[in-house]
Design an enzyme around this catalytic site. Structure first.
Site, PDB file in Angstrom:
ATOM      1  N   THR A   1      93.418  20.471  30.363  1.00 36.18           N
ATOM      2  CA  THR A   1      92.310  20.462  31.324  1.00 36.18           C
ATOM      3  C   THR A   1      91.046  20.813  30.557  1.00 36.18           C
ATOM      4  OG1 THR A   1      92.852  22.748  31.926  1.00 36.18           O
ATOM      5  CG2 THR A   1      93.623  21.016  33.384  1.00 36.18           C
TER       6      THR A   1
ATOM      7  N   THR B   1      96.210  28.491  33.375  1.00 34.91           N
ATOM      8  CA  THR B   1      97.542  27.925  33.566  1.00 34.91           C
ATOM      9  C   THR B   1      98.193  27.610  32.235  1.00 34.91           C
ATOM     10  OG1 THR B   1      96.709  26.896  35.538  1.00 34.91           O
ATOM     11  CG2 THR B   1      98.818  26.126  34.747  1.00 34.91           C
TER      12      THR B   1
ATOM     13  N   ASN C   1      84.092  31.102  33.783  1.00 33.00           N
ATOM     14  CA  ASN C   1      84.751  31.436  35.041  1.00 33.00           C
ATOM     15  C   ASN C   1      83.811  31.774  36.172  1.00 33.00           C
ATOM     16  OD1 ASN C   1      87.626  31.140  34.495  1.00 33.00           O
ATOM     17  ND2 ASN C   1      87.169  32.563  32.829  1.00 33.00           N
TER      18      ASN C   1
ATOM     19  N   THR D   1      78.008  25.371  39.366  1.00 30.96           N
ATOM     20  CA  THR D   1      76.567  25.255  39.112  1.00 30.96           C
ATOM     21  C   THR D   1      76.288  24.435  37.865  1.00 30.96           C
ATOM     22  OG1 THR D   1      76.667  27.344  37.927  1.00 30.96           O
ATOM     23  CG2 THR D   1      75.987  27.408  40.232  1.00 30.96           C
TER      24      THR D   1
END
Lengths: 403, 403
Positions: free
Chosen positions: A151, A188, A398, A403
């Protein structure tokens, strides 16, 4: 003898892979992949202990009990966690679609997902992607597969080794995804390992359990245990070795060493690519009363935001390390405790070491790879945990999703 | 009836205080202080559970068992923790110097320190400072005392209340220090409470224990339990009420309510001044099987770096809250879990709420004070934890000590 080799997850004999862009990720990169054993195989897997375990974890946890795994289907960009009944249906559909395309039973397929929590999968795209991937399986597919499980990782995490079991050359390979940098997904952790060694399913399960305990379970990036963590190994026996059937054999030790080496290398790669990480920290706790207490103290140090930010800023505030051990729950006594950072002795039996000075410690903390050894001086047990520092970039990654 | 009043730690009758600059802090501010009861008093205290407890904690823990505390001597700028035998000698010297100056026994003095770990106290300066402070005790001394317990706090933390016990007007006042902003000290928590209510020492100990459990023990800034934490209350009986001698009396309830109110207000002030904090977060967990599990889940959410950075960045990534509850150890089931943030319903029984949209959640997360309620749907127990977000400033404060 264990030797590092090139090649990805398809380096062991009898494995193919594929990765395609199905349209889950918005950046156009691969997001659906399959790992496939062309012959029947033994398999073992370990899953997150998080009680909010994602739908693919629930489906795979059930499938692995059949011990017949031949394929793993993976998507990135969506964790399919906290998605209720629809999520469970979608995970089952992923297994069924893969099984149908490869002429397998549903229970021969493990399902894994990674990405944002609380969002449903776009199933029409996922089904089309699975069919496309199943149709393009090949040994060369390990590269697009690697992309399909990432990801926000900044580099792909893979390794492969060869070793000899009872005179036969065997190979083992693994891949993993960790915490990325651009989108704020859960940290993850997914890892998949293939080997052409022949090993009995129950023995494989035991080997994986022991290897994970000493590798993946010894790392932390931010202390958050994901809803989707999964490690799976498929062993298809294509190497032709006499199968490993007991744990007290020489061949078990050879296999276990290979498996542990792959798991440890992948675990450390995940830490090196931890969100915002600028340093790789090895935390050794020695002289503990038990392994459990040694790990407990090492994990408390590795998880402490005060310790992690100190390493980021190269702040020689070593007291934070003793403080974290002190609240960890492990037995400890200040006057028995000694501390070494990067080869520099800081504390001996609870007192500042002779000749220690702050400038030397600052210099040591400037390194990118730093080993910390805290000796509790109470027993003979030890544990090693790997972690990374805590940087502005972690907060940015995080905190700035939208934004 | 409990009424808020002005005045500091000397608002209750029979208390004086002082704060002086002894030269421990380099910025010229007050760094040694004394709180003094002009008459004999009951006292109770609670200390850090950290096994690396600082020397002043060891000395005070022993002194409080005598139940005769009349004075507390405090220094900031140096925690006197991880300082070995010399540290213990220094803490005892602080008690003895204070006792001599005030004509008390050593065991009537509690000692508290806050600041950097692993550095010895400059005792010549400390002794001179204690003597100077003892000579300048007054009711007006509460202001310089407040300065003397601060390290890097951005504002002073104090409150005072009055209430009636058996027809007599009583007062209670408290001060606290928390996590500051400029120097990267431990998130050392010190709190001192005075009251002129008359209460038996054992009953006072019990009241403090219960009040701390519901206030100071329900906050977290970064999950690091300091080596120096201390909460002490001194009750000198100058209000002239009939002493509180049992816990099943109406007067105990009145006193406990006052004590808990002071502890909760100070605890919340510490969170509001948490290092780098931009938001105040109230984490409610309801529907748990027990208080312990509710607290466990709420604390996991409050400590999660992923949750804390999401609130900092106003990132509507609510799945992280369920994830943290899932790994907390509290019993939970996705399909029983519901989530409300700032009055906005996000999840009902494990499914995304009808009408929820990300933009609404972003708007809710823009507030400075935000309440989160996670209902586990399994029982009737609940717990509330207070915390703050995790910002760039936290990393800066704790990573840039020496630069």
């Amino acid at each position: 003898m264990l030797t590092k080799i090139t090649g990805g997850i398809t380096a062991p004999q009898g494995f193919t892979a594929a990765g395609v862009h199905a349209g889950i990720k918005k950046n156009g990169q691969e997001d659906v992949g399959i790992i496939y054993s062309t012959v029947p195989a033994a398999a073992a897997a370990q899953f997150t202990t998080n009680k909010m375990a994602a739908a693919p974890v629930l489906v795979s946890r059930q499938a692995i009990t059949q011990g017949k795994t031949r394929a793993i289907v993976i998507n990135s960009g969506c964790a399919n966690a906290c998605t209720g009944d629809q999520g469970l249906t979608d995970a089952r559909t992923m297994a069924h679609t893969t099984a149908t395309a490869l002429n397998l039973d549903d229970c021969e397929v493990l399902v894994a997902s990674t990405g944002v929590i609380g969002v449903n999968l776009p199933m029409a795209k996922v089904i089309a992607g699975i069919n496309q991937a199943a149709g393009s399986l090949s040994e060369a597919g390990h590269e697009p597969l690697l992309a399909a499980i990432m990801t926000t990782d900044t580099f792909a995490k893979a390794c492969a080794y060869q070793f000899t079991l009872n005179g036969k050359l065997c190979k083992i390979a693994g891949i993993a995804k960790g915490a990325g940098m651009i989108h704020p997904n859960m940290a993850t952790m997914l890892s998949f390992i293939t080997t052409d060694a022949a090993i009995a399913p129950l023995i494989l399960t035991q080997a994986l359990s022991q290897a994970v305990e000493l590798s993946f379970n010894m790392i932390t990036v931010d202390g958050d245990t994901s809803t989707n963590d999964m490690v799976a190994v498929i062993a298809n026996g294509e190497a032709g070795n006499a199968p490993v059937t007991t744990t007290d054999s020489q061949s078990y030790q050879e296999f276990f060493t290979a498996l542990k080496t792959v798991c440890t290398e992948l675990a450390q790669l995940i830490v090196r690519d931890g969100e915002g990480a600028t340093k790789f920290l090895e935390i050794n706790v020695t002289g503990a009363v038990s392994f459990a207490e040694a790990k407990c103290a090492a994990m408390a140090i590795a998880k402490s935001p005060l310790v992690k930010t100190a390493f980021f800023g190269q702040d020689p505030n070593w007291g934070r390390i003793l403080c974290a051990a002190g609240y960890s729950g492990a037995r400890s006594q200040p006057d028995k405790t000694s501390l070494v950072i990067g080869g520099l002795t800081i504390v001996v039996n609870g007192q500042g070491a002779v000749g220690f000075d702050t400038e030397k410690l600052k210099a040591v903390m400037a390194a990118k790879d730093i080993a910390v050894t805290l000796d509790l001086g109470l027993g003979t047990a030890a544990a090693t945990v790997w972690t990374c520092d805590f940087s502005y970039e972690y907060v940015k990654i995080n905190g700035e999703y939208t934004t």
